[in-house]
Design a protein around this motif. Structure first.
Motif, PDB file in Angstrom:
ATOM      1  N   VAL A 269       0.817  -1.205   0.000  1.00  0.00           N
ATOM      2  CA  VAL A 269       0.000   0.000   0.000  1.00  0.00           C
ATOM      3  C   VAL A 269       0.852   1.258   0.000  1.00  0.00           C
ATOM      4  O   VAL A 269       0.464   2.287  -0.591  1.00  0.00           O
ATOM      5  N   GLU A 270       2.020   1.198   0.625  1.00  0.00           N
ATOM      6  CA  GLU A 270       2.874   2.384   0.655  1.00  0.00           C
ATOM      7  C   GLU A 270       3.340   2.762  -0.747  1.00  0.00           C
ATOM      8  O   GLU A 270       3.493   3.951  -1.062  1.00  0.00           O
ATOM      9  N   ASP A 271       3.540   1.763  -1.605  1.00  0.00           N
ATOM     10  CA  ASP A 271       3.913   2.045  -2.995  1.00  0.00           C
ATOM     11  C   ASP A 271       2.732   2.617  -3.772  1.00  0.00           C
ATOM     12  O   ASP A 271       2.889   3.533  -4.596  1.00  0.00           O
ATOM     13  N   LEU A 272       1.545   2.050  -3.531  1.00  0.00           N
ATOM     14  CA  LEU A 272       0.355   2.553  -4.220  1.00  0.00           C
ATOM     15  C   LEU A 272       0.104   4.018  -3.894  1.00  0.00           C
ATOM     16  O   LEU A 272      -0.191   4.832  -4.775  1.00  0.00           O
ATOM     17  N   VAL A 273       0.211   4.364  -2.603  1.00  0.00           N
ATOM     18  CA  VAL A 273      -0.052   5.736  -2.183  1.00  0.00           C
ATOM     19  C   VAL A 273       0.957   6.695  -2.794  1.00  0.00           C
ATOM     20  O   VAL A 273       0.630   7.857  -3.091  1.00  0.00           O
ATOM     21  N   ALA A 274       2.167   6.230  -3.021  1.00  0.00           N
ATOM     22  CA  ALA A 274       3.216   7.089  -3.571  1.00  0.00           C
ATOM     23  C   ALA A 274       3.081   7.297  -5.078  1.00  0.00           C
ATOM     24  O   ALA A 274       3.710   8.196  -5.639  1.00  0.00           O
ATOM     25  N   GLU A 275       2.260   6.475  -5.745  1.00  0.00           N
ATOM     26  CA  GLU A 275       2.111   6.569  -7.189  1.00  0.00           C
ATOM     27  C   GLU A 275       0.985   7.521  -7.567  1.00  0.00           C
ATOM     28  O   GLU A 275      -0.057   7.557  -6.911  1.00  0.00           O
ATOM     29  N   ALA A 276       1.190   8.255  -8.642  1.00  0.00           N
ATOM     30  CA  ALA A 276       0.132   9.136  -9.132  1.00  0.00           C
ATOM     31  C   ALA A 276      -1.090   8.336  -9.579  1.00  0.00           C
ATOM     32  O   ALA A 276      -2.224   8.804  -9.477  1.00  0.00           O
ATOM     33  N   SER A 277      -0.847   7.122 -10.052  1.00  0.00           N
ATOM     34  CA  SER A 277      -1.941   6.267 -10.536  1.00  0.00           C
ATOM     35  C   SER A 277      -2.377   5.250  -9.487  1.00  0.00           C
ATOM     36  O   SER A 277      -3.046   4.270  -9.819  1.00  0.00           O
ATOM     37  N   GLY A 278      -2.009   5.473  -8.231  1.00  0.00           N
ATOM     38  CA  GLY A 278      -2.284   4.495  -7.182  1.00  0.00           C
ATOM     39  C   GLY A 278      -3.757   4.165  -7.034  1.00  0.00           C
ATOM     40  O   GLY A 278      -4.128   2.997  -6.874  1.00  0.00           O
ATOM     41  N   ALA A 279      -4.613   5.172  -7.071  1.00  0.00           N
ATOM     42  CA  ALA A 279      -6.042   4.937  -6.886  1.00  0.00           C
ATOM     43  C   ALA A 279      -6.599   4.032  -7.987  1.00  0.00           C
ATOM     44  O   ALA A 279      -7.338   3.080  -7.717  1.00  0.00           O
ATOM     45  N   ALA A 280      -6.229   4.319  -9.225  1.00  0.00           N
ATOM     46  CA  ALA A 280      -6.710   3.500 -10.337  1.00  0.00           C
ATOM     47  C   ALA A 280      -6.153   2.089 -10.247  1.00  0.00           C
ATOM     48  O   ALA A 280      -6.859   1.103 -10.519  1.00  0.00           O
ATOM     49  N   THR A 281      -4.886   1.975  -9.843  1.00  0.00           N
ATOM     50  CA  THR A 281      -4.277   0.650  -9.704  1.00  0.00           C
ATOM     51  C   THR A 281      -4.975  -0.153  -8.622  1.00  0.00           C
ATOM     52  O   THR A 281      -5.253  -1.350  -8.791  1.00  0.00           O
ATOM     53  N   GLY A 282      -5.288   0.485  -7.512  1.00  0.00           N
ATOM     54  CA  GLY A 282      -5.973  -0.210  -6.433  1.00  0.00           C
ATOM     55  C   GLY A 282      -7.339  -0.714  -6.857  1.00  0.00           C
ATOM     56  O   GLY A 282      -7.718  -1.851  -6.540  1.00  0.00           O
ATOM     57  N   ARG A 283      -8.085   0.101  -7.562  1.00  0.00           N
ATOM     58  CA  ARG A 283      -9.419  -0.329  -8.016  1.00  0.00           C
ATOM     59  C   ARG A 283      -9.319  -1.448  -9.045  1.00  0.00           C
ATOM     60  O   ARG A 283     -10.149  -2.368  -9.063  1.00  0.00           O
ATOM     61  N   ARG A 284      -8.291  -1.376  -9.909  1.00  0.00           N
ATOM     62  CA  ARG A 284      -8.112  -2.462 -10.882  1.00  0.00           C
ATOM     63  C   ARG A 284      -7.777  -3.769 -10.185  1.00  0.00           C
ATOM     64  O   ARG A 284      -8.199  -4.847 -10.628  1.00  0.00           O
ATOM     65  N   ARG A 285      -7.015  -3.692  -9.097  1.00  0.00           N
ATOM     66  CA  ARG A 285      -6.684  -4.910  -8.351  1.00  0.00           C
ATOM     67  C   ARG A 285      -7.946  -5.617  -7.865  1.00  0.00           C
ATOM     68  O   ARG A 285      -8.048  -6.846  -7.923  1.00  0.00           O
ATOM     69  N   VAL A 286      -8.877  -4.829  -7.343  1.00  0.00           N
ATOM     70  CA  VAL A 286     -10.125  -5.419  -6.868  1.00  0.00           C
ATOM     71  C   VAL A 286     -10.779  -6.220  -7.989  1.00  0.00           C
ATOM     72  O   VAL A 286     -11.155  -7.388  -7.823  1.00  0.00           O
ATOM     73  N   ASN A 287     -10.912  -5.606  -9.152  1.00  0.00           N
ATOM     74  CA  ASN A 287     -11.599  -6.259 -10.261  1.00  0.00           C
ATOM     75  C   ASN A 287     -10.827  -7.459 -10.789  1.00  0.00           C
ATOM     76  O   ASN A 287     -11.411  -8.511 -11.074  1.00  0.00           O
ATOM     77  N   LYS A 288      -9.504  -7.310 -10.915  1.00  0.00           N
ATOM     78  CA  LYS A 288      -8.710  -8.414 -11.465  1.00  0.00           C
ATOM     79  C   LYS A 288      -8.705  -9.621 -10.538  1.00  0.00           C
ATOM     80  O   LYS A 288      -8.861 -10.768 -10.981  1.00  0.00           O
ATOM     81  N   LEU A 289      -8.508  -9.398  -9.241  1.00  0.00           N
ATOM     82  CA  LEU A 289      -8.487 -10.519  -8.304  1.00  0.00           C
ATOM     83  C   LEU A 289      -9.867 -11.163  -8.191  1.00  0.00           C
ATOM     84  O   LEU A 289      -9.986 -12.385  -8.131  1.00  0.00           O
ATOM     85  N   ALA A 290     -10.916 -10.332  -8.169  1.00  0.00           N
ATOM     86  CA  ALA A 290     -12.263 -10.885  -8.091  1.00  0.00           C
ATOM     87  C   ALA A 290     -12.561 -11.756  -9.307  1.00  0.00           C
ATOM     88  O   ALA A 290     -13.076 -12.871  -9.177  1.00  0.00           O
ATOM     89  N   ASP A 291     -12.222 -11.268 -10.488  1.00  0.00           N
ATOM     90  CA  ASP A 291     -12.512 -12.019 -11.707  1.00  0.00           C
ATOM     91  C   ASP A 291     -11.656 -13.284 -11.796  1.00  0.00           C
ATOM     92  O   ASP A 291     -12.143 -14.351 -12.195  1.00  0.00           O
ATOM     93  N   ALA A 292     -10.375 -13.177 -11.425  1.00  0.00           N
ATOM     94  CA  ALA A 292      -9.481 -14.331 -11.528  1.00  0.00           C
ATOM     95  C   ALA A 292      -9.897 -15.463 -10.606  1.00  0.00           C
ATOM     96  O   ALA A 292      -9.726 -16.646 -10.932  1.00  0.00           O
TER      97      ALA A 292
END
Length: 334
Positions: A269-292
């Motif tokens: 999470v510390e890397d996600l927060v430091a990224e400009a695209s962290g919010a979008a990456t976090g939301r994509r993780r939800v969808n990718k893990l749920a679908d997989a």
């Protein structure tokens, strides 16, 4: 020459001492356990006819692990944890998995029966002992030796998440008949009660309310009753010999798969927060893990929110402000 029962002269790892103090406080019964840890290690080594090689450093937040060698020369690991950390439910879960996706318990009949899983609290839950151990400790866990310095966090994030998904899928099985593992509903009810102290916090308050509302809806509609790891994340998956990756350190609970995936979503999470695209990456993780893993996206999003805010509340209570800030920012993206 080293002899069975020999234990290295060691002080409890500083990380462990600090974490136990933050989680259980002075009245949690861990001070006596820490004071008796060298003697307990000596006794467990003698009981298993093993010789200690070294203590794993920096180690975990709720236990100490010694790399040992058994009388037949085979390498193993000895894990010692205070009763408050719930070692007996862990023993029961590992015995039930029997090496399927998880580290193998080498003496499965040496402690609790899987039906005596004990409604133990995990390290994240302060407030009293869990498991069967006595006042100063319980039997150690003798485990197959993995590579303690090589976890999924050593891989690039995308690869790590792929391997993690394949590992956690194996753990989701029916619990044993007559089990006594804690339910997701019971565990999160206790956690939710502790979170209410932050309702009035100007930053955390709205997220606490949203998390509690999500938890109520999820518990009311949950139907699955599978055995879950309970604290699954990249750092809880180590490299092994008989399998490339195996899960360690469960805080077993029975419930729905989305709950188990929720902690993995916010890994690094510390890397996600430091990224400009962290919010979008976090939301994509939800969808990718749920679908997989064929989990409902909304249920995974709800449990991810609850678990992130619950962890933030514990971090605030322990004075870990930066950690709490990262977790709350992550939760706000959901």
């Amino acid at each position: 020459m080293a002899h069975a029962g020999d234990a290295p002269a060691f002080a409890p790892p500083r990380r462990l001492v600090r974490a136990l103090g933050e989680t259980y406080g002075e009245g949690g019964g861990t001070a006596g356990w820490l004071a008796g840890l060298p003697a307990a290690a000596h006794g467990e080594l003698a009981r298993h006819g093993a010789v200690a090689e070294r203590v794993v450093e920096p180690g975990g937040r709720s236990s100490v692990v010694l790399l040992v060698r058994r009388a037949d020369g085979e390498p193993a690991a000895l894990k010692l944890a205070p009763p408050a950390a719930g070692p007996e439910p862990e023993r029961a879960a590992l015995a039930h998995w029997d090496g399927w996706g998880a580290v193998r318990l080498l003496d499965p009949a040496d402690g609790a029966d899987v039906r005596d899983g004990a409604h133990g609290r995990g390290p994240g839950d302060a407030g009293g002992p869990g498991g069967r151990g006595g006042a100063e400790g319980s039997a150690g866990l003798l485990l197959e030796r993995l590579r303690p310095d090589v976890s999924l966090r050593s891989l690039p994030d995308a690869k790590a998440l792929l391997e993690a998904a394949g590992t956690v899928r194996r753990l989701w099985i029916e619990p044993p008949p007559g089990h006594a593992f804690e339910s997701v509903a019971d565990r999160t009810e206790r956690q939710a009660a502790a979170m209410t102290a932050y309702h009035a916090d100007p930053t955390a308050g709205p997220l606490v309310s949203a998390a509690l509302e999500a938890r109520g809806e999820l518990v009311a509609s949950g139907a699955e009753g599978l055995l879950l790891h309970g604290c699954f994340r990249q750092g809880k998956v180590l490299a092994g010999e008989r399998a490339p990756w195996l899960a360690v350190g469960p805080e077993p609970v029975v419930g729905e798969r989305a709950y188990d995936l929720a902690r993995l979503v916010r890994d690094r999470v510390e890397d996600l927060v430091a990224e400009a695209s962290g919010a979008a990456t976090g939301r994509r993780r939800v969808n990718k893990l749920a679908d997989a893993l064929e989990v409902d996206r909304d249920r995974l999003r709800g449990w991810t929110l609850f678990r992130a805010v619950e962890s933030a509340a514990r971090a605030m209570a322990a004075g870990r402000g930066r950690e709490a800030e990262n977790l709350l920012e992550f939760a706000s993206w959901l």
